[in-house]
Design a protein around this motif. Sequence first.
Motif, PDB file in Angstrom:
ATOM      1  N   GLY A 103       0.752  -1.196  -0.190  1.00  0.00           N
ATOM      2  CA  GLY A 103      -0.030   0.020   0.042  1.00  0.00           C
ATOM      3  C   GLY A 103       0.754   1.379   0.066  1.00  0.00           C
ATOM      4  N   ILE A 138      -4.432   6.903  -3.010  1.00  0.00           N
ATOM      5  CA  ILE A 138      -3.805   5.374  -2.760  1.00  0.00           C
ATOM      6  C   ILE A 138      -3.184   4.891  -4.100  1.00  0.00           C
ATOM      7  CG2 ILE A 138      -4.479   3.189  -2.178  1.00  0.00           C
ATOM      8  CD1 ILE A 138      -6.843   4.346  -0.538  1.00  0.00           C
ATOM      9  N   THR A 141      -2.002  -1.191  -3.646  1.00  0.00           N
ATOM     10  CA  THR A 141      -3.046  -1.857  -3.686  1.00  0.00           C
ATOM     11  C   THR A 141      -4.054  -1.135  -2.851  1.00  0.00           C
ATOM     12  OG1 THR A 141      -3.884  -4.056  -2.624  1.00  0.00           O
ATOM     13  CG2 THR A 141      -2.210  -2.987  -1.424  1.00  0.00           C
ATOM     14  N   THR A 142      -5.365  -1.256  -3.174  1.00  0.00           N
ATOM     15  CA  THR A 142      -6.593  -0.909  -2.663  1.00  0.00           C
ATOM     16  C   THR A 142      -7.395  -1.779  -1.932  1.00  0.00           C
ATOM     17  OG1 THR A 142      -7.834  -1.314  -4.715  1.00  0.00           O
ATOM     18  CG2 THR A 142      -6.604   0.956  -4.256  1.00  0.00           C
ATOM     19  N   ILE A 148      -3.210   0.202   3.861  1.00  0.00           N
ATOM     20  CA  ILE A 148      -3.426   1.660   3.624  1.00  0.00           C
ATOM     21  C   ILE A 148      -3.409   2.400   4.854  1.00  0.00           C
ATOM     22  CG2 ILE A 148      -5.073   3.248   2.457  1.00  0.00           C
ATOM     23  CD1 ILE A 148      -5.867   0.843   0.520  1.00  0.00           C
TER      24      ILE A 148
END
Length: 160
Positions: A103, A138, A141-142, A148
Motif C-alpha cells: 500500500g 492510494i 493496492t486498494t 493503507i
Amino acid sequence: MAMGRDNKRERRDNRTAEEKEFEQRVVDISRVTRVTKGGKQMRFRAAVLVGDGKGRIGFGLGKAADVSSSTAKAFRRARKDVIRIPIKDETIPYMVRAKSGAGYVLIKPAPKGTGVKAGGPMRIVFELGGVSNVVGKILGTTKNKINIIKATLKAIEQLR
C-alpha cells in the motif's frame, strides 16, 4: 477501606471520560481461521481507528473469539498508539509519501474549502484526525485496508 473504593470509582470515571474523548470507527472486521489438528478455529479480527477531531489519531488491531471482544481489544490498542497530526491552516504542512506492505499513499496539502479528497480508509483517518482540507491518493493496492491505514499513519508521522 472506603477510600480505596472511591479511588477505583474515580479511575473508572476517568476511563469513561477518556473513552468519550475519542470517537471510534470500526474500519474492518474479518473472520480468520487457524487450522489445527483438532479442526478449524474461527476467530474475528477487528481494525479500529480512534480520533479526537483535534489532531490526534490512533489505530489498533484486535483478535478474539467474538466480534465485540475483538473490537474492544482493538479500541484499547488504538488508544495506546495515538499520534499527533501537525495541522497548519486546516491542512498538513507539505506533501509526503509512505508505504506499508503493497500500500503506497500520497498526501498533499489543499487550500481552504477543498475538503477531504481521499477515498476509503484514508478519508476515515483524516476525518477522525480533524484535518479538514487535504488531498490523498492510494497508489499501490486498494484491497488491504490495514496496509493503507498503516501507510497513511506512517506518512503522518513523517510530518513535522
